[in-house]
Design a protein around this motif. Structure first.
Motif, mmCIF file in Angstrom:
data_model
loop_
_atom_site.group_PDB
_atom_site.id
_atom_site.type_symbol
_atom_site.label_atom_id
_atom_site.label_comp_id
_atom_site.label_asym_id
_atom_site.label_seq_id
_atom_site.Cartn_x
_atom_site.Cartn_y
_atom_site.Cartn_z
ATOM 1 N N VAL A 297 16.900 40.186 84.440
ATOM 2 C CA VAL A 297 17.770 38.769 85.037
ATOM 3 C C VAL A 297 19.153 39.244 84.689
ATOM 4 N N CYS B 270 21.493 40.275 82.595
ATOM 5 C CA CYS B 270 22.219 39.746 81.487
ATOM 6 C C CYS B 270 23.576 40.481 80.508
ATOM 7 N N LEU C 89 22.870 43.193 79.104
ATOM 8 C CA LEU C 89 23.050 42.936 77.219
ATOM 9 C C LEU C 89 22.751 44.884 77.390
ATOM 10 N N THR D 87 25.688 46.919 77.781
ATOM 11 C CA THR D 87 26.541 46.597 76.757
ATOM 12 C C THR D 87 26.207 47.692 74.926
ATOM 13 N N LEU E 281 25.191 47.847 86.366
ATOM 14 C CA LEU E 281 24.488 46.706 86.279
ATOM 15 C C LEU E 281 25.625 45.856 87.669
ATOM 16 N N GLY F 118 24.078 39.459 90.266
ATOM 17 C CA GLY F 118 24.302 38.262 91.693
ATOM 18 C C GLY F 118 22.942 36.962 91.055
ATOM 19 N N GLU F 119 22.862 36.439 92.285
ATOM 20 C CA GLU F 119 21.550 35.068 92.517
ATOM 21 C C GLU F 119 20.846 35.435 93.818
ATOM 22 N N GLY G 235 17.314 31.363 93.576
ATOM 23 C CA GLY G 235 18.337 30.864 92.312
ATOM 24 C C GLY G 235 17.909 31.262 90.997
ATOM 25 N N ARG H 187 18.899 34.616 88.828
ATOM 26 C CA ARG H 187 19.818 35.496 88.317
ATOM 27 C C ARG H 187 19.029 36.945 88.480
ATOM 28 N N ARG I 198 7.267 43.636 62.867
ATOM 29 C CA ARG I 198 8.536 43.467 61.641
ATOM 30 C C ARG I 198 8.570 44.624 60.561
#
Ligand code: SF4
Ligand code: SF4
Ligand code: SF4
Ligand code: SF4
Lengths: 546, 166
Positions: free
Chosen positions: B71, B73, B75, B78, B87, B90-91, B95, B97, B164
Motif C-alpha cells: 500500500v 506506506c 515503512l 524507512t 518507492l 500513488g493512487e 482509489g 494507494r 511473541r
C-alpha cells in the motif's frame, strides 16, 4: 505581583509540581504549554475559539469536584494542577478508546501518518489494545472542492475546520451534519470549498488525517520531509512558512506562526506557488561568449575575465535590471557592483501584479497583496523602480539601444527578442535558467534561487524577514551576493568581499540607510521591522503607484 | 555501473611454488576419501533444506486479482538499513494507494528481513531462496513486476503458533 502596577497582572500556580507564573486570563492548557507540558487537545487551537468539546484536555485541579477541560479553565492564583494524575490519565485513556471505536486506523495509507495527533496521543496515553468488537461504520471519502479531500472515517469531530471557515475565513462553508456516530463534516450544496482562497488552512489545522491536500496526496511521508523556516515568495505579504523538502525538491509549504505577519495562516495562492522553485533545466556552470561563441567555463576564469572587462569599461553608463524574487543581499550587491563600474542610469525590476488584494477577515494583518513577488518593497528601498506592465512584461524602453554596461539579475526576459542587449558593450546575465533573450550576454552566471541560499526579504509592512537555505544549489550555482559582492569589492578595491550571508547583510545595512540599525542575528526567524517602517512602506507605496 | 571492481594483486608468474600447497590439498582429499562421514550434497540434483528463517531475495505478495499487496506506506524504505528500497506511491483507478515504483537493489540488501517485519500488510517478504545468478549486474535491481513474479517460499520470521516468542 499585584503591587507592581506597570507589569501586566500575573497569577502563580503549580502545574505537575512546577511553579508557573502566567499573565492573568491564561488557560491552563497554555500555561502548561509554556512550562513545556503538552496536554492533549483537538478542538482547541490558538487561532480559534475554544468550544471545549473534544474532552481530551481534561486535567485534575485541586479542589474542583471533577476533571476540568484545561483549554477553557482560566489559571487562578495558587491553583494546584495535575495533568498526569492517575485520574486524569485514566479518563483520557477512556476518551481515546472512544475515539478509536469507529476510527479506521488506516495509518499505512493515511497522509497524516507521522504527524497525526491521534497517533501521537494514543501512543502516549491510550490503551495498548482496543476492546471494541463491533464492525466500524464506514463513510468513504468526500471531495470538498478546491485542494481539499475529506476522509470522514478519520474525523475526530473537533470542528476546527468548521470554526476556521466561520471565524477566520469569514466564509462559513463547512458544517457538521447528522449526530452521534453518524456525524460528519460536509459542505453546503455542490459549491464546497471551490474558490475559497484560504481554505487550504483547514488541512493544516485538522489534527488527524481527515482533511488532506489533493495536491500532496500520497506524495511523501511526513517523516521523510525536512522542514526549513522560510518566507512565502507568493506575494509581498511574506507569510512565514516552512518549506518541506525531500530529494532536494520542495514538496509543500506549511504556515509558520508569526503573530505580526500571518498568525497561523497562509493563503492558497502562496501555498500552491512553489513549483517554480523546483523547475528543472537549471544553469549549472558559468558561460562566457556571445551567441555561438558561448562556452562553459569555471568561476575563476569567468570572474577574472569579467573583472578585466569591467575595468576596461570603467565609467560607462550602467543599466541594471533586477528581480524582486531575489533577496535584499543580491539586489544590494548588484547595485554596489553597478555603482563601482560606472554611472548608473536606471535600476528597474519587472514583476506581476494581481488585480486586487485578498484579505483574511479573521486576521486583518494577513492580506494577499497585489505584488506577486516577495521582495518588491526591498527592491524599492534599494533604489529599484518598477517597470513594465502588471503581468511583469514590457517596459525596458531604451535598453535595446543601450551601448554601455547591462546587468541583469533574475529577470528571465521572456518577452524580449534574441536581439536583446545586442548593442551593449557588456551584457552580464545572472539567472537560474538560460533564456533566448540572453543570447547576446557576454557572461551567463548561474545563481541560486531564494530556497537555495539564506537571506532576507522586506515585506509590505516594512518588515525585514530572514529565511534559511532549504535546498542544495545545482552544479556550481552560487548566491548572487557572493558573485556580485566579490566583483564589486575587486573593482572598488575596498577590502575583502563578504563570504557569508550575515556579512552580505551587514554590507547592505552599511550602504543603505533605510536598513540602519538592523542586525542579521537579531532578525532571527521572526524578522524585525525597519527602523522607519512606516516611512519606508510609504516610500515604497509611492513608487508602487499604478 | 557505479559499483567498482577490486582487482587482486598476485605475485608474478613463476615466482611462487604451488608444490607445497598442492601436496597439502591432496593429502586432505585422500584423508576424506578414506573417511566416509561425507556431508557432500549432490547439488543441484539434491536441494538443501533451508531453515524457516532463511532470508534470501524478496518476493511481493499479490491479491487474488493480481494487484500487489503493498500500500506504499513507506515503512520498508524507512526501516531498511541498507537504503536499497525505492518507492514512489500513488493512487490507482479504484482509489487505492499503491506503489507506482517499487524497486529493491538486491546487491545493496543485507537480508536483515526488517522490511518484512515492518510491513503492515504482509506484502514484502524475504525468501527461502538462494539461486539468484544472473549474467548482468543490473538484473539485480528487482522491480515490482519481478518481485510479484517470484514464486519461492517466503521466510517465517516468527513461529505462527508462538508469535511473541513466549
Ligand atoms: S488520522 Fe491518524 S490515527 Fe487515523 S489513520 Fe490517519 S494517521 Fe492513523
Ligand atoms: S475534519 Fe479534521 S478539523 Fe474538521 S472536525 Fe474533523 S478532525 Fe476536526
Ligand atoms: S532485507 Fe533488510 S536490507 Fe534488504 S531490503 Fe529488506 S530491510 Fe532492506
Ligand atoms: S512496508 Fe509493505 S506496504 Fe509499506 S511500502 Fe513496504 S511493502 Fe509496501
Amino acid at each position: 505581583m499585584p503591587d507592581n502596577g506597570r507589569k501586566p497582572e500575573t497569577v502563580a500556580l503549580t502545574i505537575d509540581g512546577r511553579e508557573v507564573v502566567v499573565p492573568k486570563g491564561t488557560s491552563l492548557l497554555q500555561a502548561a504549554a509554556g512550562a513545556g507540558i503538552e496536554v492533549p487537545h483537538y478542538c482547541y487551537h490558538p487561532g480559534l475559539s475554544a468550544p471545549a468539546q473534544c474532552r481530551v484536555c481534561l486535567v485534575e485541579v485541586e479542589g474542583a469536584p471533577k476533571l476540568q477541560p484545561s483549554c477553557v479553565t482560566v489559571a487562578q492564583d495558587g491553583q494546584v494542577v495535575r495533568t498526569d494524575s492517575d485520574e486524569a490519565l485514566e479518563m483520557r485513556k477512556g476518551v481515546f478508546e472512544f475515539y478509536l471505536v469507529n476510527h479506521p486506523l488506516d495509518c499505512p495509507i493515511c497522509d497524516m501518518s507521522g504527524e497525526c495527533k491521534l497517533q501521537d496521543y494514543v501512543f502516549a496515553e491510550g490503551r495498548e489494545h482496543g476492546r471494541a468488537h463491533e464492525p466500524k461504520r464506514v463513510f468513504g471519502r468526500d471531495d470538498f472542492g478546491g485542494d481539499v479531500l475529506y476522509y470522514g472515517d478519520r474525523c475526530v469531530m473537533c470542528t476546527r475546520c468548521v470554526r476556521f471557515m466561520e471565524e477566520v475565513a469569514g466564509d462559513p462553508r463547512l458544517t457538521v451534519v447528522e449526530r452521534g456516530s453518524r456525524a460528519v463534516i460536509d459542505t453546503f450544496f455542490d459549491q464546497g470549498l471551490e474558490g475559497a482562497s484560504f481554505a487550504g488552512n483547514v488541512v493544516d489545522i485538522c489534527p488527524v488525517g481527515a482533511l488532506v491536500s489533493k495536491e500532496f496526496l500520497h506524495k511523501a511521508r511526513a517523516w521523510d520531509l525536512d522542514h526549513t523556516p522560510s518566507v512565502c515568495a507568493g506575494c509581498s505579504q511574506g507569510c512565514n512558512v516552512e518549506l518541506h523538502t525531500r530529494d532536494n525538491l520542495v514538496q509543500r509549504l506549511k504556515p509558520r506562526e508569526n503573530q505580526e505577519v500571518n498568525g497561523h495562516w497562509m493563503c492558497d495562492y502562496g501555498r500552491e506557488s512553489y513549483e517554480w522553485i523546483n523547475r528543472p533545466g537549471r544553469l549549472e556552470s558559468p558561460q562566457a561568449g556571445r551567441g555561438s561563441r558561448r562556452k562553459p567555463t569555471d568561476w575563476r576564469d569567468v570572474l577574472g575575465r569579467l573583472h578585466a572587462r569591467l575595468q576596461e569599461l570603467r565609467g560607462a553608463e550602467v543599466i541594471v535590471i533586477g528581480s524582486p524574487l531575489w533577496p535584499n543581499e543580491g539586489l544590494a550587491a548588484l547595485d554596489a557592483l553597478a555603482q563601482a563600474a560606472g554611472q548608473v542610469s536606471r535600476r528597474v525590476f519587472r514583476s506581476p501584479r494581481a488585480q486586487d488584494e485578498d484579505p483574511l477577515p479573521g486576521f486583518p494583518l494577513l492580506i494577499r497583496r497585489r505584488d506577486l513577488a516577495p521582495n518588491v518593497d526591498g527592491a524599492g528601498l534599494l533604489g529599484f523602480d518598477r517597470d513594465g506592465s502588471d503581468v511583469g512584461e514590457g517596459g525596458l524602453d531604451g535598453v535595446a539601444a543601450h551601448d554601455g554596461i547591462l546587468l541583469v539579475l533574475g529577470d528571465e526576459l521572456r518577452d524580449q527578442s534574441e536581439e536583446f542587449g545586442a548593442s551593449a558593450a557588456l551584457f552580464v546575465y545572472l539567472g537560474t535558467h538560460d533564456s533566448p533573450a540572453a543570447a547576446n550576454a557576454d557572461f551567463v552566471l548561474p545563481v541560486t534561487n531564494f530556497a537555495e541560499q539564506e537571506g532576507t526579504f522586506v515585506n509590505a509592512q516594512g518588515r525585514v524577514q530572514r529565511f534559511q537555505q532549504a535546498l542544495r544549489p545545482p552544479g556550481t550555482a552560487r548566491p548572487a551576493w557572493l558573485v556580485l559582492g566579490a566583483l564589486a569589492a575587486a573593482l572598488a578595491g575596498n577590502g575583502p568581499p563578504p563570504s557569508r550571508a550575515d556579512g552580505a547583510f551587514a554590507a547592505l545595512v552599511a550602504a543603505h540607510p533605510a536598513f540602519a540599525g538592523l542586525d542579521y542575528d537579531v532578525l532571527g526567524v521572526a524578522g524585525a521591522p525597519l527602523a522607519d517602517a512606516g516611512a519606508a512602506t510609504a516610500a515604497a507605496a509611492g513608487q508602487r503607484a499604478p | 555501473m557505479a559499483i567498482s571492481v577490486k582487482v587482486m594483486k598476485r605475485p608474478e608468474a613463476g615466482r611462487t611454488s604451488y608444490m607445497r600447497a598442492t601436496l597439502k590439498g591432496m593429502s586432505l582429499t585422500l584423508k576424506h576419501m578414506v573417511r566416509p562421514d561425507s556431508v557432500t550434497l549432490e547439488y543441484p540434483e539434491e536441494q538443501p533444506a533451508l531453515h524457516p528463517r532463511w532470508r534470501g531475495t524478496h518476493r511481493m505478495e499479490v491479491h487474488a486479482d493480481g494487484r500487489p499487496k503493498c500500500v506504499a506506506c513507506g515503512l520498508c524504505p524507512t526501516v531498511c538499513p541498507a537504503n536499497c528500497i525505492r518507492l514512489v506511491g500513488g493512487e490507482d483507478d479504484q482509489g487505492n494507494r499503491y506503489p507506482i515504483v517499487y524497486e529493491i537493489d538486491e546487491f545493496r540488501c543485507i537480508f536483515c528481513g526488517m522490511c518484512q517485519e515492518v510491513c503492515p500488510v504482509e506484502a514484502i517478504h524475504v525468501g527461502r531462496h538462494f539461486e539468484n545468478a544472473e549474467y548482468t549486474r543490473d538484473r539485480f535491481v528487482y522491480d515490482l513486476d519481478r518481485l510479484m513474479e517470484q514464486d519461492h517460499a517466503t521466510t517465517l520470521l516468527w513461529d505462527p503458533s508462538d508469535p511473541r516468542s513466549e
